[in-house]
Motif scaffolding. Structure first.
Motif, mmCIF file in Angstrom:
data_model
loop_
_atom_site.group_PDB
_atom_site.id
_atom_site.type_symbol
_atom_site.label_atom_id
_atom_site.label_comp_id
_atom_site.label_asym_id
_atom_site.label_seq_id
_atom_site.Cartn_x
_atom_site.Cartn_y
_atom_site.Cartn_z
ATOM 1 N N MET A 1 -2.128 -2.663 -4.863
ATOM 2 C CA MET A 1 -2.776 -3.666 -5.686
ATOM 3 C C MET A 1 -4.236 -3.296 -5.931
ATOM 4 O O MET A 1 -4.905 -2.758 -5.057
ATOM 5 C CB MET A 1 -2.681 -4.997 -4.966
ATOM 6 C CG MET A 1 -2.847 -6.140 -5.877
ATOM 7 S SD MET A 1 -2.141 -7.593 -5.101
ATOM 8 C CE MET A 1 -2.800 -8.793 -6.218
ATOM 9 N N VAL B 1 -11.344 2.398 -5.965
ATOM 10 C CA VAL B 1 -10.316 1.403 -5.631
ATOM 11 C C VAL B 1 -8.949 1.895 -6.111
ATOM 12 O O VAL B 1 -7.940 1.780 -5.405
ATOM 13 C CB VAL B 1 -10.667 0.039 -6.265
ATOM 14 C CG1 VAL B 1 -9.508 -0.928 -6.119
ATOM 15 C CG2 VAL B 1 -11.909 -0.536 -5.617
ATOM 16 N N PHE C 1 -7.880 -5.050 -7.401
ATOM 17 C CA PHE C 1 -8.448 -6.372 -7.670
ATOM 18 C C PHE C 1 -9.492 -6.308 -8.769
ATOM 19 O O PHE C 1 -9.951 -5.246 -9.175
ATOM 20 C CB PHE C 1 -9.035 -6.953 -6.397
ATOM 21 C CG PHE C 1 -8.004 -7.138 -5.338
ATOM 22 C CD1 PHE C 1 -7.133 -8.209 -5.388
ATOM 23 C CD2 PHE C 1 -7.855 -6.217 -4.317
ATOM 24 C CE1 PHE C 1 -6.163 -8.374 -4.430
ATOM 25 C CE2 PHE C 1 -6.890 -6.373 -3.352
ATOM 26 C CZ PHE C 1 -6.037 -7.454 -3.408
ATOM 27 N N ILE D 1 -7.732 4.570 -3.794
ATOM 28 C CA ILE D 1 -7.227 3.976 -2.549
ATOM 29 C C ILE D 1 -5.816 3.431 -2.768
ATOM 30 O O ILE D 1 -4.915 3.622 -1.951
ATOM 31 C CB ILE D 1 -8.172 2.849 -2.063
ATOM 32 C CG1 ILE D 1 -9.506 3.446 -1.613
ATOM 33 C CG2 ILE D 1 -7.531 2.054 -0.934
ATOM 34 C CD1 ILE D 1 -10.556 2.419 -1.255
ATOM 35 N N ASP E 1 -12.753 -7.354 -9.071
ATOM 36 C CA ASP E 1 -14.164 -7.004 -8.984
ATOM 37 C C ASP E 1 -14.395 -5.829 -8.040
ATOM 38 O O ASP E 1 -14.369 -5.986 -6.825
ATOM 39 C CB ASP E 1 -14.956 -8.229 -8.503
ATOM 40 C CG ASP E 1 -16.451 -8.000 -8.628
ATOM 41 O OD1 ASP E 1 -16.837 -6.873 -8.999
ATOM 42 O OD2 ASP E 1 -17.218 -8.936 -8.366
ATOM 43 N N THR F 1 -16.897 -6.070 -5.036
ATOM 44 C CA THR F 1 -16.624 -6.751 -3.774
ATOM 45 C C THR F 1 -15.350 -6.260 -3.081
ATOM 46 O O THR F 1 -15.066 -6.658 -1.968
ATOM 47 C CB THR F 1 -16.472 -8.274 -4.005
ATOM 48 O OG1 THR F 1 -15.445 -8.470 -4.977
ATOM 49 C CG2 THR F 1 -17.750 -8.893 -4.506
ATOM 50 N N ALA F 2 -14.606 -5.375 -3.765
ATOM 51 C CA ALA F 2 -13.314 -4.970 -3.200
ATOM 52 C C ALA F 2 -13.452 -3.913 -2.108
ATOM 53 O O ALA F 2 -12.522 -3.671 -1.360
ATOM 54 C CB ALA F 2 -12.397 -4.449 -4.300
ATOM 55 N N LEU F 3 -14.630 -3.281 -2.049
ATOM 56 C CA LEU F 3 -14.828 -2.254 -1.021
ATOM 57 C C LEU F 3 -15.695 -2.813 0.098
ATOM 58 O O LEU F 3 -16.642 -3.562 -0.149
ATOM 59 C CB LEU F 3 -15.496 -1.022 -1.640
ATOM 60 C CG LEU F 3 -14.631 -0.298 -2.675
ATOM 61 C CD1 LEU F 3 -15.455 0.726 -3.441
ATOM 62 C CD2 LEU F 3 -13.447 0.379 -2.005
ATOM 63 N N ASN F 4 -15.362 -2.415 1.311
ATOM 64 C CA ASN F 4 -16.128 -2.885 2.473
ATOM 65 C C ASN F 4 -17.497 -2.198 2.501
ATOM 66 O O ASN F 4 -17.575 -0.973 2.566
ATOM 67 C CB ASN F 4 -15.344 -2.565 3.744
ATOM 68 C CG ASN F 4 -15.951 -3.218 4.956
ATOM 69 O OD1 ASN F 4 -17.162 -3.384 5.052
ATOM 70 N ND2 ASN F 4 -15.115 -3.601 5.892
ATOM 71 N N GLN G 1 -12.368 4.399 3.995
ATOM 72 C CA GLN G 1 -11.546 3.404 3.311
ATOM 73 C C GLN G 1 -10.409 4.051 2.538
ATOM 74 O O GLN G 1 -9.370 3.442 2.327
ATOM 75 C CB GLN G 1 -12.417 2.547 2.389
ATOM 76 C CG GLN G 1 -13.482 1.806 3.169
ATOM 77 C CD GLN G 1 -14.250 0.796 2.329
ATOM 78 O OE1 GLN G 1 -13.677 -0.111 1.753
ATOM 79 N NE2 GLN G 1 -15.559 0.936 2.272
ATOM 80 N N LEU G 2 -10.641 5.305 2.120
ATOM 81 C CA LEU G 2 -9.580 6.023 1.405
ATOM 82 C C LEU G 2 -8.432 6.383 2.336
ATOM 83 O O LEU G 2 -7.269 6.170 2.018
ATOM 84 C CB LEU G 2 -10.158 7.314 0.823
ATOM 85 C CG LEU G 2 -10.403 7.371 -0.679
ATOM 86 C CD1 LEU G 2 -11.162 8.623 -1.010
ATOM 87 C CD2 LEU G 2 -9.111 7.312 -1.459
ATOM 88 N N ALA H 1 -3.863 -5.682 1.497
ATOM 89 C CA ALA H 1 -3.007 -5.062 0.483
ATOM 90 C C ALA H 1 -2.688 -3.609 0.833
ATOM 91 O O ALA H 1 -1.723 -3.039 0.346
ATOM 92 C CB ALA H 1 -3.674 -5.143 -0.885
ATOM 93 N N LYS H 2 -3.526 -3.002 1.689
ATOM 94 C CA LYS H 2 -3.244 -1.636 2.135
ATOM 95 C C LYS H 2 -2.152 -1.626 3.190
ATOM 96 O O LYS H 2 -1.709 -0.568 3.604
ATOM 97 C CB LYS H 2 -4.489 -1.038 2.789
ATOM 98 C CG LYS H 2 -5.531 -0.514 1.845
ATOM 99 C CD LYS H 2 -6.674 0.047 2.685
ATOM 100 C CE LYS H 2 -7.891 0.312 1.847
ATOM 101 N NZ LYS H 2 -9.048 0.632 2.701
ATOM 102 N N TYR I 1 -12.705 -7.538 0.056
ATOM 103 C CA TYR I 1 -12.360 -6.315 0.788
ATOM 104 C C TYR I 1 -11.411 -6.589 1.940
ATOM 105 O O TYR I 1 -10.682 -5.694 2.377
ATOM 106 C CB TYR I 1 -13.605 -5.545 1.244
ATOM 107 C CG TYR I 1 -14.604 -6.302 2.067
ATOM 108 C CD1 TYR I 1 -15.763 -6.799 1.490
ATOM 109 C CD2 TYR I 1 -14.402 -6.495 3.421
ATOM 110 C CE1 TYR I 1 -16.693 -7.488 2.230
ATOM 111 C CE2 TYR I 1 -15.336 -7.180 4.183
ATOM 112 C CZ TYR I 1 -16.472 -7.673 3.579
ATOM 113 O OH TYR I 1 -17.387 -8.354 4.335
ATOM 114 N N GLY J 1 -5.343 3.768 4.922
ATOM 115 C CA GLY J 1 -3.980 3.374 4.579
ATOM 116 C C GLY J 1 -3.000 4.506 4.878
ATOM 117 O O GLY J 1 -1.946 4.313 5.474
ATOM 118 N N GLY K 1 0.807 -1.218 0.000
ATOM 119 C CA GLY K 1 0.000 0.000 0.000
ATOM 120 C C GLY K 1 0.836 1.262 0.000
ATOM 121 O O GLY K 1 0.323 2.339 -0.263
#
Ligand SMILES: Nc1ncnc2c1ncn2[C@@H]1O[C@H](COP(=O)(O)OP(=O)(O)O)[C@@H](O)[C@H]1O
Ligand code: SF4
Ligand SMILES: [Mg+2]
Lengths: 335, 310
Positions: free
Chosen positions: A95, A165, A97, A168, A99, A102-105, A113-114, B209-210, B203, A117, A90
């Motif tokens: 990375m 994504v 992904f 992020i 889809d 589904t990659a975000l909570n 989420q931004l 990955a973060k 997620y 990290g 990160g």
């Protein structure tokens, strides 16, 4: 040019109840600063496993990097402690992904989420993190970023989510971005927009991109160099020009013949057969059973890599000097 | 939001009315009357008593009178203990039952979630097998059996805890343990399976990955999502714990509402039956409503404020 990442002889295995899957079987490639390298291959050939191995995100058990090096700016990532590796994930390498749905909570706001990290790695204040987040939202082209940051993933379309994504992934200004099939789950028109976004981002930030895909159309658009992967090995690498105009490996040729092109006028030839079982991959060239040009030696011994130019290399007996001589004598003997 | 709450309120009142009516029908169709077991009473005394409690009136009048007592929240005096009103009994019993219930819920939720998360993180390891072993036992042993076992071992044989009644925190341990083990086991199993599923989600991989710390990934990204199904079954669990208190209060001689409730049925003490039933039902209905609201808070995709069809 500076090599930012160099993967040497990478092997990854999964130990399952059914046996050991040799998912990646000696992969070598590198990527330069500011470059886009595409890794292409049929599904199941080990592209995702390779990218996860670089990030050390292979679930263990069952997976394990059994051999090889992943040199990031000269430092072997396979040797690092998990803690040190976390400070690279990160931050230096990010990375994306496949889809975006589904990659975000689903239970956290986009803003949260931004910035998480950034907050974890850079220890910045909330206001600076928010400012940076807004900047990223603007960079990836999300209108009304201030409002949108307070919203949840389900309030965004697929294309917008993939932009988020990407934002992020870029917020800590990594030097390398690994995108695993970033457009596969999107509509064609959105795909084009996302690819344009990658080009723009690379221009602005100078990030190196490893783009993983099975779609040669995507490759044609934005790759500088291409690595073709088959059954856990990279069987041909070259510049985009070399791969598209002088493909030397029969598999690469087959791949190119199986996608619509302007000059083939609709004559598409899919490659017959299926890739070998990675539980017990063949000793020789894994393409033998599908290759129209296969020779006896192919089945027994894996071909060495043959250099065709500074940038172009291929693993095929047809290009091997020894085989060429043999073929020549066989031809003269027949006469 | 207001519209939604009003709608829910209407449904709640309707539900309550159905429960009241059913209770009334069942109650009056049980053979016998509040005075049948009284040896002292003769014909005239009984008639006078029935008159006093309006039991001589036709059924529909009695029904309407009950409805009135519910609307005015005044259930009148108990028949068995005429010097006490139903409200007195509720006021005395409810705090104790509530204490038993709430401590049980807290213990069940916290230990269930902890056990489930540990099991999921050590998937197929010793902790997992141990936790799930406990869970299977917890689900299969009924609370009244567990209660007697606990009393026999921990109170009678080893004399660690008091046998019964409700006086100090030490008195709470056994009844809470007996009551909480079942729901705890259910929560643990559910948390484990949802947690295992959530941990494979993209997620979570993205959070890794973060470069986030593992505990942060588990608490912030995984647990929150894993708890959704747990919140969904909270309603059912609450109902189970509530009915469980009847039994447990009897076994441990705890002077809560459950005791009055069971006694009132044995004695056909109509006002107390009605009062406790209405109270229990209303309490549960309100709890279920709160669970629904909580669900909306945890999962942003569910918006109680949204109008239908939107
Ligand atoms: N967690 C896993 N357990 C067992 N086998 C796996 C696992 N992940 C990947 N594999 C195997 O590794 C091979 C390569 O998979 P992958 O890298 O995902 O392919 P792709 O090129 O489509 O991304 C496949 O044969 C797959 O079955
Ligand atoms: S090595 Fe042999 S089988 Fe493999 S691609 Fe070349 S010719 Fe075909
Ligand atoms: Mg893949």
């Amino acid at each position: 040019m500076e090599k930012i990442l160099e993967v040497q002889d990478l092997h990854v295995r999964f130990t399952t109840y059914g046996g050991t899957v040799q998912a990646v079987r000696g992969v070598d490639f590198h990527i330069h600063k500011g470059e886009t390298l595409a890794i292409v291959g049929e599904s199941g050939c080990g592209k995702s496993v390779t990218s996860n191995a670089i990030m050390r995100l292979i679930p263990n058990p069952p997976g394990k990097i059994t051999k090889g090096k992943v040199l990031f700016k000269g430092q072997d990532l396979t040797k690092l402690t998990e803690k040190k590796m976390r400070s690279i994930r990160g931050v230096d390498i990010s990375m994306i992904f496949q889809d975006p749905m589904t990659a975000l909570n689903p239970t956290l706001t986009i803003g949260t989420q931004l910035v998480e990290g950034l907050k974890q790695h850079r220890k910045v204040s909330d206001s600076i993190a928010m400012k940076k987040a807004l900047e990223m939202m603007q960079l990836v082209g999300i209108p009304n970023p201030e409002e949108r940051m307070k919203q949840y993933p389900h309030q965004f379309s697929g294309g917008m989510r993939q932009r988020i994504v990407i934002a992020i992934a870029l917020i800590c200004e990594p030097e390398l971005l690994i995108a695993d099939e970033p457009t596969t789950a999107l509509d064609v028109t959105i795909q084009a927009q996302i690819l344009e976004l990658f080009e723009k981002i690379q221009e602005v930030t100078g990030v190196s991109i490893i783009l993983i895909t099975h779609d040669l159309g995507v490759v044609a658009k934005i790759a500088d160099r291409i690595a073709v992967m088959y059954a856990g090995k990279i069987i041909e690498t070259g510049t985009k020009r070399e791969i598209f105009y002088q493909p030397q490996h029969p598999y690469t040729q087959g791949l190119l013949n199986s996608v619509p092109r302007l000059d083939t006028k609709g004559k598409l030839q899919p490659i017959n057969g299926t890739p070998p079982d990675l539980f017990s991959p063949p000793l020789g060239c894994p393409f033998t059973s599908r290759c129209p040009l296969a020779m006896e030696v192919c089945n027994k011994v894996y071909p060495d890599s043959t250099r065709l130019s500074d940038s172009h290399a291929v693993d095929c007996w047809l290009q091997d000097e020894r085989a060429k001589k043999l073929l020549a004598t066989m031809v003269t003997n027949k006469r | 939001m207001l519209r939604y709450i009003l709608k829910r309120l209407l449904i709640m009142i309707l539900t309550l009315w159905i429960i009241i009516t059913l209770t009334f029908v069942l109650m009056t169709s049980i053979p016998g009357s509040p005075f049948t077991s009284d040896q002292t009473s003769n014909e005239t005394v009984q008639q006078n008593l029935e008159k006093h409690y309006n039991l001589d009136k036709p059924k529909y009048m009695q029904y309407l009178l009950y409805l009135k007592s519910i609307v005015t929240l005044d259930f009148g005096p108990s028949i068995k203990q005429p010097n006490q009103t139903v409200n007195d009994l509720l006021g005395r019993g409810f705090p104790i039952s509530f204490e038993l219930g709430i401590v049980t819920v807290i213990v069940a939720v916290i230990s269930g979630i902890t056990l489930g998360v540990l099991a999921a993180l050590r998937h197929n390891g010793i902790i997992d097998y141990l936790a799930m072993g406990i869970a299977v036992l917890g689900i299969s042993i009924p609370n009244f059996i567990l209660a007697t076992l606990l009393i026999q071992k921990l109170a009678v044989d080893w004399e660690i805890f008091p046998v019964a009644t409700w006086a100090s925190p030490m008195h709470m341990v056994l009844p809470v343990l007996a009551l909480a083990t079942g729901p705890m086991a259910i929560i643990a199993r559910l948390t484990r399976s949802t947690m295992l599923e959530v941990l494979t989600q993209d997620y979570i991989k993205m959070a890794r990955a973060k470069g986030l710390a593992p505990w942060k990934i588990i608490i912030k990204h995984a647990l929150r999502n894993a708890l959704m199904p747990v919140i969904t079954i909270m309603g059912t669990l609450l109902a189970g714990i509530l009915t469980g208190t009847f039994v447990i209060e009897q076994i441990f001689a705890i002077p809560g509402m459950g005791k009055y409730f069971v006694e009132s049925i044995n004695h056909r003490d109509y006002p107390v039956i009605m009062g406790t039933t209405v109270f229990y039902s209303a309490f549960l209905i309100i709890m279920l409503f709160l669970v629904d609201i909580a669900y909306g808070f945890v999962d942003p995709r569910i918006k109680v404020t949204k109008k239908e069809g939107e």
